[in-house]
Motif scaffolding. Structure first.
Motif, PDB file in Angstrom:
ATOM      1  N   VAL A 167      30.377  40.861  41.260  1.00 59.24           N
ATOM      2  CA  VAL A 167      30.827  40.588  39.898  1.00 59.24           C
ATOM      3  C   VAL A 167      30.134  39.320  39.408  1.00 59.24           C
ATOM      4  O   VAL A 167      29.794  38.441  40.214  1.00 59.24           O
ATOM      5  CB  VAL A 167      32.366  40.443  39.851  1.00 59.24           C
ATOM      6  N   GLN A 168      29.929  39.236  38.114  1.00 59.12           N
ATOM      7  CA  GLN A 168      29.336  38.038  37.538  1.00 59.12           C
ATOM      8  C   GLN A 168      30.367  36.932  37.420  1.00 59.12           C
ATOM      9  O   GLN A 168      31.571  37.195  37.302  1.00 59.12           O
ATOM     10  CB  GLN A 168      28.752  38.352  36.165  1.00 59.12           C
ATOM     11  N   ALA A 169      29.892  35.715  37.433  1.00 59.01           N
ATOM     12  CA  ALA A 169      30.784  34.577  37.241  1.00 59.01           C
ATOM     13  C   ALA A 169      31.551  34.737  35.933  1.00 59.01           C
ATOM     14  O   ALA A 169      30.994  35.154  34.929  1.00 59.01           O
ATOM     15  CB  ALA A 169      29.985  33.284  37.233  1.00 59.01           C
ATOM     16  N   GLY A 170      32.845  34.422  35.986  1.00 53.14           N
ATOM     17  CA  GLY A 170      33.722  34.608  34.832  1.00 53.14           C
ATOM     18  C   GLY A 170      34.423  35.942  34.808  1.00 53.14           C
ATOM     19  O   GLY A 170      35.349  36.143  34.013  1.00 53.14           O
ATOM     20  N   GLY A 171      34.003  36.846  35.662  1.00 52.63           N
ATOM     21  CA  GLY A 171      34.587  38.177  35.704  1.00 52.63           C
ATOM     22  C   GLY A 171      35.845  38.236  36.550  1.00 52.63           C
ATOM     23  O   GLY A 171      36.338  37.219  37.036  1.00 52.63           O
ATOM     24  N   SER A 172      36.338  39.467  36.715  1.00 54.49           N
ATOM     25  CA  SER A 172      37.590  39.698  37.436  1.00 54.49           C
ATOM     26  C   SER A 172      37.436  40.812  38.462  1.00 54.49           C
ATOM     27  O   SER A 172      36.608  41.715  38.299  1.00 54.49           O
ATOM     28  CB  SER A 172      38.706  40.083  36.458  1.00 54.49           C
ATOM     29  N   LEU A 173      38.258  40.733  39.491  1.00 57.65           N
ATOM     30  CA  LEU A 173      38.394  41.795  40.476  1.00 57.65           C
ATOM     31  C   LEU A 173      39.850  41.847  40.911  1.00 57.65           C
ATOM     32  O   LEU A 173      40.534  40.820  40.894  1.00 57.65           O
ATOM     33  CB  LEU A 173      37.524  41.538  41.710  1.00 57.65           C
ATOM     34  N   ARG A 174      40.295  43.017  41.332  1.00 62.27           N
ATOM     35  CA  ARG A 174      41.606  43.136  41.938  1.00 62.27           C
ATOM     36  C   ARG A 174      41.464  43.722  43.323  1.00 62.27           C
ATOM     37  O   ARG A 174      40.973  44.853  43.487  1.00 62.27           O
ATOM     38  CB  ARG A 174      42.553  43.995  41.114  1.00 62.27           C
ATOM     39  N   LEU A 175      41.883  42.969  44.306  1.00 58.73           N
ATOM     40  CA  LEU A 175      41.882  43.446  45.686  1.00 58.73           C
ATOM     41  C   LEU A 175      43.230  44.085  46.006  1.00 58.73           C
ATOM     42  O   LEU A 175      44.263  43.649  45.512  1.00 58.73           O
ATOM     43  CB  LEU A 175      41.630  42.293  46.651  1.00 58.73           C
ATOM     44  N   SER A 176      43.174  45.105  46.844  1.00 59.83           N
ATOM     45  CA  SER A 176      44.385  45.752  47.336  1.00 59.83           C
ATOM     46  C   SER A 176      44.374  45.740  48.854  1.00 59.83           C
ATOM     47  O   SER A 176      43.309  45.748  49.474  1.00 59.83           O
ATOM     48  CB  SER A 176      44.465  47.203  46.846  1.00 59.83           C
ATOM     49  N   TYR A 219      48.500  42.916  46.499  1.00 59.12           N
ATOM     50  CA  TYR A 219      47.353  42.800  45.604  1.00 59.12           C
ATOM     51  C   TYR A 219      46.940  41.345  45.437  1.00 59.12           C
ATOM     52  O   TYR A 219      47.740  40.429  45.600  1.00 59.12           O
ATOM     53  CB  TYR A 219      47.701  43.365  44.223  1.00 59.12           C
ATOM     54  N   LEU A 220      45.679  41.163  45.078  1.00 54.79           N
ATOM     55  CA  LEU A 220      45.194  39.846  44.680  1.00 54.79           C
ATOM     56  C   LEU A 220      44.358  40.049  43.417  1.00 54.79           C
ATOM     57  O   LEU A 220      43.251  40.592  43.492  1.00 54.79           O
ATOM     58  CB  LEU A 220      44.367  39.189  45.777  1.00 54.79           C
ATOM     59  N   CYS A 233      43.461  40.325  54.168  1.00 53.71           N
ATOM     60  CA  CYS A 233      44.912  40.237  54.022  1.00 53.71           C
ATOM     61  C   CYS A 233      45.525  40.123  55.418  1.00 53.71           C
ATOM     62  O   CYS A 233      44.918  40.531  56.422  1.00 53.71           O
ATOM     63  CB  CYS A 233      45.493  41.423  53.264  1.00 53.71           C
ATOM     64  N   ALA A 234      46.716  39.546  55.454  1.00 52.33           N
ATOM     65  CA  ALA A 234      47.392  39.285  56.722  1.00 52.33           C
ATOM     66  C   ALA A 234      48.890  39.442  56.530  1.00 52.33           C
ATOM     67  O   ALA A 234      49.405  39.270  55.419  1.00 52.33           O
ATOM     68  CB  ALA A 234      47.067  37.889  57.227  1.00 52.33           C
TER      69      ALA A 234
END
Length: 124
Positions: free
Chosen positions: A12-21, A80-81, A96-97
């Motif tokens: 992803v580019q700087a300033g963008g978003s992601l959602r981890l599961s 989620y993160l 994740c832990a």
């Protein structure tokens, strides 16, 4: 057998978003506190965020406070993160832990179970 499986990483580019599961199996999910950690090349694994069993309390590293949000869905056995305003320095493998506790651990050694990690790369 406890399993934690992360997904959602990518470039992803700087300033963008992601959602981890992180999908969990083999445990009574609602009895476990959950955390997200990250490890950049050549660096130690570091704490990112954690959440209590019920989800009513969260804790963040100063470096991500205000940009990242941890949440959980106990009905789906998933944590989620959400990562917003990403920076190049957020580039790392994210893990994740889980640990069976009433508290909200923030240290690597406090966690019993770990996922295999998902790569997040932020281009500047």
């Amino acid at each position: 057998q406890v399993q934690l499986v992360e997904s959602g990483g990518g470039l992803v580019q700087a300033g963008g978003s992601l959602r981890l599961s992180c999908a969990a199996s083999g445990l009574t999910f609602s009895s476990y506190a959950l955390g997200w950690f990250r490890q950049a090349p050549g660096k130690e694994r570091e704490f990112v965020a954690s959440i209590t069993r019920s989800g009513d309390n969260t804790y963040y590293a100063d470096s991500v406070k205000g940009r990242f949000t941890i949440s959980r869905d106990n009905a789906k056995n998933t944590v989620y993160l959400q990562m917003n305003s990403l920076k190049a320095e957020d580039t790392a493998v994210y893990y994740c832990a889980a640990v069976r506790t009433r508290s909200i651990p923030t240290m690597v050694r406090e966690y019993a179970y770990w996922g295999q990690g998902t790569q997040v790369t932020v281009s500047s």
